[in-house]
Design a protein around this motif. Structure first.
Motif, PDB file in Angstrom:
ATOM      1  N   ASP A  24       0.353  -3.743 -12.079  1.00  0.00           N
ATOM      2  CA  ASP A  24       0.552  -4.795 -11.089  1.00  0.00           C
ATOM      3  C   ASP A  24       0.991  -4.321  -9.708  1.00  0.00           C
ATOM      4  N   THR A  25       1.622  -3.162  -9.636  1.00  0.00           N
ATOM      5  CA  THR A  25       2.214  -2.736  -8.368  1.00  0.00           C
ATOM      6  C   THR A  25       2.032  -1.248  -8.109  1.00  0.00           C
ATOM      7  N   ILE A  26       2.203  -0.909  -6.844  1.00  0.00           N
ATOM      8  CA  ILE A  26       2.358   0.470  -6.406  1.00  0.00           C
ATOM      9  C   ILE A  26       3.703   0.498  -5.685  1.00  0.00           C
ATOM     10  N   THR A  27       4.618   1.305  -6.181  1.00  0.00           N
ATOM     11  CA  THR A  27       5.977   1.323  -5.650  1.00  0.00           C
ATOM     12  C   THR A  27       6.295   2.685  -5.069  1.00  0.00           C
ATOM     13  N   TYR A  28       6.745   2.696  -3.812  1.00  0.00           N
ATOM     14  CA  TYR A  28       7.209   3.925  -3.161  1.00  0.00           C
ATOM     15  C   TYR A  28       8.722   3.938  -3.263  1.00  0.00           C
ATOM     16  N   LYS A  29       9.286   5.055  -3.690  1.00  0.00           N
ATOM     17  CA  LYS A  29      10.737   5.188  -3.783  1.00  0.00           C
ATOM     18  C   LYS A  29      11.186   6.477  -3.118  1.00  0.00           C
ATOM     19  N   THR A  30      12.307   6.369  -2.434  1.00  0.00           N
ATOM     20  CA  THR A  30      12.943   7.552  -1.865  1.00  0.00           C
ATOM     21  C   THR A  30      14.446   7.328  -1.870  1.00  0.00           C
ATOM     22  N   LEU A  44       4.223  -2.629  -3.336  1.00  0.00           N
ATOM     23  CA  LEU A  44       2.948  -3.198  -2.903  1.00  0.00           C
ATOM     24  C   LEU A  44       2.305  -3.840  -4.130  1.00  0.00           C
ATOM     25  N   ASN A  45       2.175  -5.148  -4.112  1.00  0.00           N
ATOM     26  CA  ASN A  45       1.504  -5.833  -5.215  1.00  0.00           C
ATOM     27  C   ASN A  45       0.010  -5.563  -5.121  1.00  0.00           C
ATOM     28  N   ARG A  46      -0.585  -5.169  -6.222  1.00  0.00           N
ATOM     29  CA  ARG A  46      -2.004  -4.812  -6.211  1.00  0.00           C
ATOM     30  C   ARG A  46      -2.885  -5.981  -5.791  1.00  0.00           C
ATOM     31  N   ARG A  47      -2.498  -7.202  -6.136  1.00  0.00           N
ATOM     32  CA  ARG A  47      -3.307  -8.367  -5.766  1.00  0.00           C
ATOM     33  C   ARG A  47      -3.264  -8.638  -4.261  1.00  0.00           C
ATOM     34  N   ASP A  48      -2.275  -8.045  -3.553  1.00  0.00           N
ATOM     35  CA  ASP A  48      -2.150  -8.232  -2.111  1.00  0.00           C
ATOM     36  C   ASP A  48      -2.808  -7.111  -1.304  1.00  0.00           C
ATOM     37  N   ILE A  49      -3.333  -6.095  -1.987  1.00  0.00           N
ATOM     38  CA  ILE A  49      -3.990  -4.981  -1.304  1.00  0.00           C
ATOM     39  C   ILE A  49      -5.439  -5.359  -1.021  1.00  0.00           C
ATOM     40  N   LEU A  50      -5.792  -5.342   0.245  1.00  0.00           N
ATOM     41  CA  LEU A  50      -7.158  -5.677   0.654  1.00  0.00           C
ATOM     42  C   LEU A  50      -8.088  -4.477   0.484  1.00  0.00           C
ATOM     43  N   SER A  51      -7.620  -3.298   0.921  1.00  0.00           N
ATOM     44  CA  SER A  51      -8.447  -2.096   0.805  1.00  0.00           C
ATOM     45  C   SER A  51      -7.585  -0.841   0.862  1.00  0.00           C
ATOM     46  N   VAL A  52      -8.184   0.252   0.409  1.00  0.00           N
ATOM     47  CA  VAL A  52      -7.555   1.576   0.501  1.00  0.00           C
ATOM     48  C   VAL A  52      -8.581   2.497   1.146  1.00  0.00           C
ATOM     49  N   SER A  53      -8.176   3.163   2.214  1.00  0.00           N
ATOM     50  CA  SER A  53      -9.075   4.121   2.861  1.00  0.00           C
ATOM     51  C   SER A  53      -8.404   5.499   2.844  1.00  0.00           C
ATOM     52  N   TRP A  54      -9.233   6.529   2.878  1.00  0.00           N
ATOM     53  CA  TRP A  54      -8.741   7.910   2.794  1.00  0.00           C
ATOM     54  C   TRP A  54      -9.135   8.695   4.024  1.00  0.00           C
ATOM     55  N   LYS A  55      -8.243   9.610   4.385  1.00  0.00           N
ATOM     56  CA  LYS A  55      -8.471  10.531   5.497  1.00  0.00           C
ATOM     57  C   LYS A  55      -7.804  11.845   5.109  1.00  0.00           C
ATOM     58  N   TRP A  56      -8.322  12.941   5.604  1.00  0.00           N
ATOM     59  CA  TRP A  56      -7.730  14.239   5.316  1.00  0.00           C
ATOM     60  C   TRP A  56      -6.890  14.677   6.508  1.00  0.00           C
ATOM     61  N   VAL A  57      -5.570  14.829   6.299  1.00  0.00           N
ATOM     62  CA  VAL A  57      -4.649  15.302   7.331  1.00  0.00           C
ATOM     63  C   VAL A  57      -3.770  16.357   6.665  1.00  0.00           C
ATOM     64  N   VAL A  58      -4.248  17.564   6.556  1.00  0.00           N
ATOM     65  CA  VAL A  58      -3.628  18.655   5.804  1.00  0.00           C
ATOM     66  C   VAL A  58      -3.598  18.308   4.308  1.00  0.00           C
ATOM     67  N   PHE A  59      -3.170  17.108   3.981  1.00  0.00           N
ATOM     68  CA  PHE A  59      -3.197  16.571   2.626  1.00  0.00           C
ATOM     69  C   PHE A  59      -3.949  15.249   2.670  1.00  0.00           C
TER      70      PHE A  59
END
Length: 88
Positions: A24-30, A44-59
């Motif tokens: 259901d979720t993607i959770t960032y913790k620090t 981040l609730n998965r149902r609220d995510i519109l899109s995921v895009s990728w870019k290469w920036v060292v990682f």
């Protein structure tokens, strides 16, 4: 099932932490006290995510676009495994 990833949130710098991905979720913790409270346990609730895009920036950098227009970018280590878990 929960899966864990080492990552860094890209917000006013690169903020190390971890991502927890479940059904259901993607959770960032620090635990960094210099990070704003809002971002220390960012869910981040998965149902609220519109899109995921990728870019290469060292990682590999994933940017999550939310339905409300907010953007969250993360450097995610092990992109291939993350995509496999995210899409399952």
């Amino acid at each position: 099932m929960k899966s864990y990833f080492i990552c860094s949130l890209c917000h006013k710098g690169v903020l190390g932490g971890g991502l927890i991905v479940d059904e259901d979720t993607i959770t960032y913790k620090t635990g960094k006290v210099t990070v704003e409270n809002r971002y220390r346990n960012l869910v981040l609730n998965r149902r609220d995510i519109l899109s995921v895009s990728w870019k290469w920036v060292v990682f590999p950098k994933a940017t999550f676009e939310m339905k409300n227009g907010e953007l969250y970018s993360f450097l995610i280590f092990n992109k291939r495994r993350f995509i496999k878990v995210y899409e399952s």
